[in-house]
Design a protein around this motif. Structure first.
Motif, PDB file in Angstrom:
ATOM      1  N   THR A 439       0.846  -1.189   0.000  1.00 24.45           N
ATOM      2  CA  THR A 439       0.000   0.000   0.000  1.00 24.45           C
ATOM      3  C   THR A 439       0.886   1.245   0.000  1.00 24.45           C
ATOM      4  N   GLU A 440       0.215   2.387  -0.057  1.00 23.68           N
ATOM      5  CA  GLU A 440       0.975   3.649  -0.067  1.00 23.68           C
ATOM      6  C   GLU A 440       1.803   3.814   1.201  1.00 23.68           C
ATOM      7  N   GLN A 441       1.342   3.244   2.307  1.00 25.54           N
ATOM      8  CA  GLN A 441       2.045   3.448   3.573  1.00 25.54           C
ATOM      9  C   GLN A 441       3.429   2.797   3.553  1.00 25.54           C
ATOM     10  N   GLU A 442       3.503   1.548   3.047  1.00 27.23           N
ATOM     11  CA  GLU A 442       4.808   0.876   2.969  1.00 27.23           C
ATOM     12  C   GLU A 442       5.744   1.619   2.018  1.00 27.23           C
ATOM     13  N   LEU A 443       5.202   2.126   0.926  1.00 29.21           N
ATOM     14  CA  LEU A 443       6.038   2.859  -0.023  1.00 29.21           C
ATOM     15  C   LEU A 443       6.543   4.166   0.579  1.00 29.21           C
ATOM     16  N   MET A 444       5.682   4.850   1.306  1.00 33.92           N
ATOM     17  CA  MET A 444       6.113   6.102   1.929  1.00 33.92           C
ATOM     18  C   MET A 444       7.091   5.847   3.076  1.00 33.92           C
TER      19      MET A 444
END
Length: 471
Positions: A439-444
């Protein structure tokens, strides 16, 4: 009659990979190849074109040498040496494939394979030969015969004025003007190469935009970038007919945004047709089996099985996307499923990256913004221009941007779309992320090295969530 656990028809990136993986799993394997090991990709496609494009890239850099503080008073290039290097790269890799097959005790048979049914194959020297040089028996058969460029009536290659892809890769001379028909990856790569060498290039595309499989925003940016380089792009335009004459072609066109330009004539020395491919099924003896085709491509299930028991098809002959890495992966999936391995998963085509080389490069994976909307997703979309990247500024390659598309409700990365220098090396980061259902959280939360172009990937993700720092 020789008998094998597996006979693979075709030694391209799907066939030879399937053969090697089968040998690793203990199967007795024969590979039948009519021409060159490595197939079109290695010998007449992916590899030699990239060698040519590398020469073009160096020319482009020399033209910009002054901005790096380097004075180049004069330069020249030798087309024959470029072609020679390209062919040598392909030949070396071809020999490497032969070594790998020998190392894995795979029987390589030169010839054309024809299915006889019930696991039997006839091997002939030529497609129209009525006499088999040998027959084989196989418990399993994998068809990996690839595809051929679609032939357009009236535009059959003659090697002089109308070029096939092979002609375009081994030119005997450099034309002053060139028409490329088709603005897909192959067409735009040839357009980029010849433009770098100083050829007046025109691209004609029947659809309304170039690189039609890409995100519309990327396609529009690419069209502007290629136009800025001096490539004349005519979209929504069709070739009506051509007239051959001494010294070149008169091409009659129909289309374009301006009604006044609906009917045009164009004078060019050469034309390259790059309007798609058809599956290589014509000499396989499919009439002796229950195999079914759709628009020249063999129908298969999620495990690459055809309607004929124990016969499979992989790669281009099994349908789009016609990409070497897709063929290789299908080969491994097919062989591992045949052998009953537990971890095998069917290929998710949404995870297959697409790449277009040239200047600028384009790379993508997953859904475009429009397709994501059409699928019912509520979106968060991020963009980051390479002009805002410190590493891009230092390298002088600031053209392009990175775009990421997320599901607003779940944070799922739906698609990633990149345009710029060397983005074909960056796309795999997003492919891995999608494969792991990131998800975006792991990427951020991921730390990207500084300075690096990959930081732009990070910033694009953060921009989708209004957290970008450097724009």
């Amino acid at each position: 009659m020789k008998s094998f656990d597996l006979v693979v028809i075709g030694g391209g990136p799907g066939g030879y990979v399937a053969a090697i993986r089968a040998a690793q799993l203990g199967m007795s394997v024969a590979l039948v190849e009519a021409e060159d090991l490595g197939g079109v990709c290695l010998n007449w496609g992916c590899i030699p074109t990239k060698a040519l494009l590398k020469s073009a890239e160096l020319i482009d850099k020399i033209k910009q040498a002054d901005k790096y503080g380097i004075t180049v008073n004069d330069y020249s290039f030798d087309l024959s040496k470029m072609v020679k290097r390209s062919r040598q790269v392909a030949n070396n890799l071809n020999k490497g494939i032969g070594h790998l097959l020998k190392k894995n005790n795979i029987s390589v048979i030169s010839g054309i394979a024809k299915l006889l049914g019930a696991g039997k194959l006839a091997i002939t020297a030529t497609a129209d030969s009525s006499k088999a040089s040998s027959e084989l028996q196989a418990k399993h058969i994998i068809i990996a015969t690839g595809a051929t460029a679609r032939a357009i009536p009236g535009l059959e290659p003659d090697g002089k004025y109308i070029w096939s892809a092979r002609d375009a890769m081994t030119p005997k001379h450099l034309p002053k003007s060139l028409l490329v028909m088709g603005a897909g990856a192959i067409g735009m790569e040839f357009a980029s190469f010849y433009n770098s060498l100083g050829v007046q290039v025109t691209v004609v595309e029947a659809l309304n935009y170039v690189l039609h499989v890409e995100d519309e925003e990327i396609s529009n940016y690419a069209a502007k970038a290629f136009t800025k380089r001096g490539i004349d792009i005519k979209v929504a335009t069709k070739v009506l007919k051509i007239e051959r004459h001494e010294g070149g072609l008169t091409v009659h066109l129909n289309g374009g945004d301006n009604p006044a330009d609906a009917h045009q004539q164009l004078e060019v020395e050469c034309l390259i047709s790059a309007v798609g491919v058809v599956g290589n099924t014509q000499h396989l003896g499919l009439q002796n089996t229950s195999i079914e085709c759709d628009n020249s491509f063999i129908k298969v299930d999620q495990w690459q099985a055809t309607h004929e028991a124990n016969v499979y098809a992989i790669g281009d002959v099994a349908g789009a996307p016609c990409l070497a890495h897709k063929a290789s992966h299908e080969g491994m999936i097919c062989v591992e499923k045949i052998n009953g391995l537990e971890h095998v998963r069917p290929l998710n085509k949404a995870l297959i990256p697409g790449c277009t080389y040239g200047s600028p490069q384009v790379a993508s994976v997953g859904l475009t913004e429009n397709k994501a909307l059409a699928a019912g997703h509520t979106l968060k979309v991020g963009r980051f221009p390479l002009a805002a990247s410190g590493m891009a500024a230092a390298s002088g390659d600031t053209e392009g941007f990175i775009k990421t598309v997320f599901d607003a409700d779940t944070g799922e990365l739906l698609g990633a779309h990149l345009i710029g220098a060397d983005v074909t090396e960056l796309i795999q980061g997003f492919v891995v992320a999608k494969n792991m259902e990131t998800t975006e959280q792991e990427l951020m939360d991921t730390v990207f090295a500084h300075p690096s172009i990959s930081e732009a990937m990070h910033e694009s993700v953060m921009d989708a969530y209004t957290r970008a720092i450097h724009i």
